[in-house]
Design an enzyme around this catalytic site. Sequence first.
Site, PDB file in Angstrom:
ATOM      1  CD  GLN A 204      84.695   9.650  77.896  1.00 19.28           C
ATOM      2  OE1 GLN A 204      84.611  10.732  78.423  1.00 19.28           O
ATOM      3  NE2 GLN A 204      85.442   8.724  78.501  1.00 19.28           N
ATOM      4  CD  GLN A 289      69.593   9.603  97.234  1.00 18.41           C
ATOM      5  OE1 GLN A 289      69.821   9.911  96.136  1.00 18.41           O
ATOM      6  NE2 GLN A 289      69.068   8.515  97.561  1.00 18.41           N
ATOM      7  CG  HIS A 292      74.203   8.283  94.859  1.00 20.78           C
ATOM      8  ND1 HIS A 292      74.119   7.436  93.856  1.00 20.78           N
ATOM      9  CD2 HIS A 292      72.957   8.097  95.427  1.00 20.78           C
ATOM     10  CE1 HIS A 292      72.688   6.797  93.932  1.00 20.78           C
ATOM     11  NE2 HIS A 292      72.117   7.300  94.923  1.00 20.78           N
ATOM     12  CD  GLU A 358      68.113  13.467  91.423  1.00 18.95           C
ATOM     13  OE1 GLU A 358      68.267  12.470  90.652  1.00 18.95           O
ATOM     14  OE2 GLU A 358      69.254  13.685  92.101  1.00 18.95           O
ATOM     15  CG  HIS A 359      65.512  12.106  94.979  1.00 18.90           C
ATOM     16  ND1 HIS A 359      67.185  12.252  94.703  1.00 18.90           N
ATOM     17  CD2 HIS A 359      65.269  11.174  94.075  1.00 18.90           C
ATOM     18  CE1 HIS A 359      67.564  11.407  93.590  1.00 18.90           C
ATOM     19  NE2 HIS A 359      66.249  10.675  93.324  1.00 18.90           N
ATOM     20  CG  ASP A 392      67.548   5.980  94.615  1.00 14.98           C
ATOM     21  OD1 ASP A 392      67.026   6.934  93.748  1.00 14.98           O
ATOM     22  OD2 ASP A 392      68.265   6.191  95.567  1.00 14.98           O
ATOM     23  CG  HIS A 451      51.610  33.031  55.014  1.00 12.85           C
ATOM     24  ND1 HIS A 451      52.723  33.448  54.564  1.00 12.85           N
ATOM     25  CD2 HIS A 451      51.726  32.285  55.914  1.00 12.85           C
ATOM     26  CE1 HIS A 451      53.717  32.970  55.065  1.00 12.85           C
ATOM     27  NE2 HIS A 451      53.133  32.043  56.224  1.00 12.85           N
TER      28      HIS A 451
END
Length: 461
Positions: A204, A289, A292, A358-359, A392, A451
């Site tokens: 949202q 990780q 998380h 990602e890492h 991080d 053109h």
Amino acid sequence: MIRQLQDVGRTLRTIDLRGRRLSLAELRGAVPRAGRTAAADAEHKVQQIIDDVRHSGFAALSELAARFDGVEQRHPRVPTEALAKALAELDPVVRAALEESIRRVRSFAESQRPADVDLTVAAGAALGQRWVPVGRVGLYVPGGLAVYPSSVVMNVVPAQVAGVESIALASPPQKEFGSLPHPTILAAAALLGIEEVYAIGGAQAIAAFAYGIAADSVAGEAGHEADVSAGALEPVDVITGPGNIFVATAKRLVKGAVGIDSEAGATEIAVLADATAVPALVAADLISQAEHDPQAASVLVTDSPELADAVRAQLGVQTVATKHADRVAEALGGPQSAVVLVDDMVQGIAVCNAYAAEHLEIMTADAAGVAGRIRNAGAIFVGDYSPVSLGDYCAGSNHVLPTRGTAAFSSGLNVTTFLRAIQVVHYDRDALQEVSAHIVALSAAENLPAHGDAVKIRFVP
């Protein structure tokens, strides 16, 4: 329960690619990923949320805050005094850590800003390229299972360095903090001078940023009257920030209406390691990780079965001792996590490029050399003393990075995320005449004669 946690290494599945010659497509199909059913289900739910927010505005946000966050809201704008109070009450030790993180991230961001271009291609023919900041950005900072003041830093600093003039930030409301985001989030925003902060979470928040909400959209809805003093939430040009699968999906669905940084969803780490790696370090980084989110991905790619066994043993020992042991165990046991066995580092590098983590940590002999052969990753961490935790918080790099393989074609958050390259063309009469015949020829070849006519008319006597 302790016994189950000690066995967590055994729940980490093995994908054995040894002795197999696989194409890139086959490698992408073989590496661990979260289930596609969950992603498809998230897309349906997220589209409903986006439609509700677009149709009902603040009334929808209030209903969604009650449903997902258990809070009641008249308007999600965080009062200025709440920001000031949070900063005044911030733990000095945490403030010092944030200030050092800000300093390093700002220094790196300032070095990323590209130079404008001015080029003369012929006499009287000048070309230029100007880097111009977008006008307004919406920055998302996740909440829920953890508190992320570091994500405030990672989002805000590069936008400020780029020169963005209007910055709005959103983070989920917390019932225990009076329906506002966590005080440490508010303090970090105040520390960076951000005054427009909203207590909105999840998909949202992305919808509200993308499409904006009129000031009177809550009037007569859900039993509330409009809070005119709070005003509208103006739409943004670019949305950035990490989040769960619902946030990442929302960003994908609104892309085109706005720009996004990348699909920075549930976190993932891959460790490319050989027999020289220290098992305890590998295990610690995989756990770091996994804590998380139950959907976090932890992947070990190695050509050493002995290292894999030692890492599994360490995962059992270290998981028992970590605070979020149940969450870690669930993440390690999920389809998104695995040990991938390969024949050698050549195949290991190919697997990592197909996975596009990602890492990506490199724990091998000649780690720097191996890292130089990686093409696809959000960020690469080289050697034993460059853990993902460093990135991080305090390396100076950015931790908002692409996930789910999108690092193969997108970049982590940086200054250019908030900049646009505008090309400038300035030819005089002689310079245009010099290429006029070429323009006419090419326009005819493309069956677009007008053109060419637009050039020829400029030289009619």
